[in-house]
Design a protein around this motif. Structure first.
Motif, PDB file in Angstrom:
ATOM      1  N   SER A   1      42.079 -43.542  46.651  1.00  0.00           N
ATOM      2  CA  SER A   1      42.964 -42.433  47.000  1.00  0.00           C
ATOM      3  C   SER A   1      44.395 -42.780  46.615  1.00  0.00           C
ATOM      4  O   SER A   1      44.726 -43.954  46.398  1.00  0.00           O
ATOM      5  CB  SER A   1      42.876 -42.152  48.509  1.00  0.00           C
ATOM      6  OG  SER A   1      43.587 -40.985  48.858  1.00  0.00           O
TER       7      SER A   1
ATOM      8  N   HIS B   1      45.330 -37.475  46.246  1.00  0.00           N
ATOM      9  CA  HIS B   1      44.188 -37.532  45.334  1.00  0.00           C
ATOM     10  C   HIS B   1      43.100 -38.387  45.966  1.00  0.00           C
ATOM     11  O   HIS B   1      43.404 -39.350  46.679  1.00  0.00           O
ATOM     12  CB  HIS B   1      44.604 -38.143  43.995  1.00  0.00           C
ATOM     13  CG  HIS B   1      45.742 -37.442  43.342  1.00  0.00           C
ATOM     14  ND1 HIS B   1      45.580 -36.476  42.369  1.00  0.00           N
ATOM     15  CD2 HIS B   1      47.084 -37.547  43.543  1.00  0.00           C
ATOM     16  CE1 HIS B   1      46.768 -36.042  41.989  1.00  0.00           C
ATOM     17  NE2 HIS B   1      47.698 -36.667  42.691  1.00  0.00           N
ATOM     18  N   TYR B   2      41.845 -38.035  45.658  1.00  0.00           N
ATOM     19  CA  TYR B   2      40.724 -38.772  46.219  1.00  0.00           C
ATOM     20  C   TYR B   2      39.678 -39.041  45.151  1.00  0.00           C
ATOM     21  O   TYR B   2      39.419 -38.190  44.281  1.00  0.00           O
ATOM     22  CB  TYR B   2      40.077 -37.987  47.359  1.00  0.00           C
ATOM     23  CG  TYR B   2      41.001 -37.746  48.529  1.00  0.00           C
ATOM     24  CD1 TYR B   2      41.764 -36.587  48.602  1.00  0.00           C
ATOM     25  CD2 TYR B   2      41.122 -38.692  49.539  1.00  0.00           C
ATOM     26  CE1 TYR B   2      42.619 -36.369  49.675  1.00  0.00           C
ATOM     27  CE2 TYR B   2      41.982 -38.488  50.604  1.00  0.00           C
ATOM     28  CZ  TYR B   2      42.723 -37.322  50.663  1.00  0.00           C
ATOM     29  OH  TYR B   2      43.579 -37.119  51.719  1.00  0.00           O
TER      30      TYR B   2
ATOM     31  N   ASP C   1      35.766 -39.500  43.986  1.00  0.00           N
ATOM     32  CA  ASP C   1      34.576 -38.734  44.320  1.00  0.00           C
ATOM     33  C   ASP C   1      33.786 -39.374  45.450  1.00  0.00           C
ATOM     34  O   ASP C   1      33.138 -38.684  46.237  1.00  0.00           O
ATOM     35  CB  ASP C   1      33.690 -38.582  43.089  1.00  0.00           C
ATOM     36  CG  ASP C   1      34.294 -37.664  42.040  1.00  0.00           C
ATOM     37  OD1 ASP C   1      33.875 -37.754  40.875  1.00  0.00           O
ATOM     38  OD2 ASP C   1      35.194 -36.871  42.392  1.00  0.00           O
TER      39      ASP C   1
ATOM     40  N   LYS D   1      35.818 -38.329  48.712  1.00  0.00           N
ATOM     41  CA  LYS D   1      36.340 -36.967  48.837  1.00  0.00           C
ATOM     42  C   LYS D   1      35.579 -36.181  49.881  1.00  0.00           C
ATOM     43  O   LYS D   1      34.346 -36.230  49.939  1.00  0.00           O
ATOM     44  CB  LYS D   1      36.264 -36.275  47.476  1.00  0.00           C
ATOM     45  CG  LYS D   1      37.033 -34.960  47.390  1.00  0.00           C
ATOM     46  CD  LYS D   1      36.948 -34.376  45.991  1.00  0.00           C
ATOM     47  CE  LYS D   1      37.603 -35.284  44.971  1.00  0.00           C
ATOM     48  NZ  LYS D   1      37.587 -34.693  43.599  1.00  0.00           N
ATOM     49  N   GLY D   2      36.319 -35.474  50.710  1.00  0.00           N
ATOM     50  CA  GLY D   2      35.708 -34.649  51.739  1.00  0.00           C
ATOM     51  C   GLY D   2      35.494 -35.361  53.063  1.00  0.00           C
ATOM     52  O   GLY D   2      35.206 -34.714  54.077  1.00  0.00           O
TER      53      GLY D   2
ATOM     54  N   THR E   1      41.037 -39.012  54.547  1.00  0.00           N
ATOM     55  CA  THR E   1      42.370 -38.408  54.530  1.00  0.00           C
ATOM     56  C   THR E   1      43.409 -39.502  54.345  1.00  0.00           C
ATOM     57  O   THR E   1      43.431 -40.471  55.106  1.00  0.00           O
ATOM     58  CB  THR E   1      42.660 -37.661  55.834  1.00  0.00           C
ATOM     59  OG1 THR E   1      41.664 -36.665  56.045  1.00  0.00           O
ATOM     60  CG2 THR E   1      44.038 -36.997  55.776  1.00  0.00           C
TER      61      THR E   1
END
Length: 130
Positions: free
Chosen positions: A49, A59-60, A62, A65-66, A69
Motif C-alpha cells: 500500500s 493505493h493498494y 491486489d 485490496k478491500g 486501510t
C-alpha cells in the motif's frame, strides 16, 4: 538521521485484524509519501500500500485490496496499515518506507517501484495461524 520504526505485528488467528504503525523521525514526515511492503519467507518483497502526503491519494495491492486501510497522522509522524480478515498467506515481515516524492507513483515508475523509496524500517513480523 532518518529513522522508521514499525510496530504492531504479532500472531493472530485467521480472520483476525491488526493495525501496524510506522513512526518516522529525522525528516519532514508530512512532505513525503509512505509505502508499506511485505516479504514472506522464500518470496520477493511485494508492495502492499501507499499513501501520499496529506492523504491526497491511497493505493493498494491486489492481495490486500478491500480488507486493508492505510492512513497517516502527520502530527504524530505516523503512518498506519490496518488489515482485516487476515489469512495465513498474509504471514510476512511488513516494512514501511519513505518515498522521495510527496505523491505515490509521482515521477518515475509506479508506487510499487521499490527503488523510489529511500529509507526503510526494520520490519515487523505478522504471523497468521489457520
Amino acid at each position: 538521521q532518518v529513522r522508521l520504526v514499525e510496530t504492531g505485528g504479532g500472531l493472530v488467528q485467521a480472520g483476525g485484524s491488526l493495525r501496524l504503525s510506522c513512526v518516522g523521525s529525522g525528516f519532514t514526515f508530512n512532505a513525503f509519501a509512505i509505502g508499506w511492503f511485505r516479504q514472506a519467507p522464500g518470496k520477493e518483497r511485494e508492495a502492499v500500500s501507499c499513501i501520499s502526503h496529506s492523504e491526497t491519494s491511497t493505493h493498494y495491492g491486489d492481495s490486500v485490496k478491500g480488507r486493508s486501510t492505510i492512513s497517516r497522522d502527520d502530527a504524530k509522524n505516523t503512518a498506519y496499515l490496518e488489515m482485516n480478515n487476515l489469512q495465513p498467506e498474509d504471514t510476512a515481515v511488513y516494512y514501511c518506507a519513505t518515498d522521495r516524492l510527496p505523491s505515490c507513483g509521482e515521477g518515475y515508475g509506479t508506487w510499487r517501484t521499490q527503488g523510489r523509496y529511500d529509507y526503510w524500517g526494520q520490519g515487523t513480523q505478522v504471523t497468521v495461524s489457520s
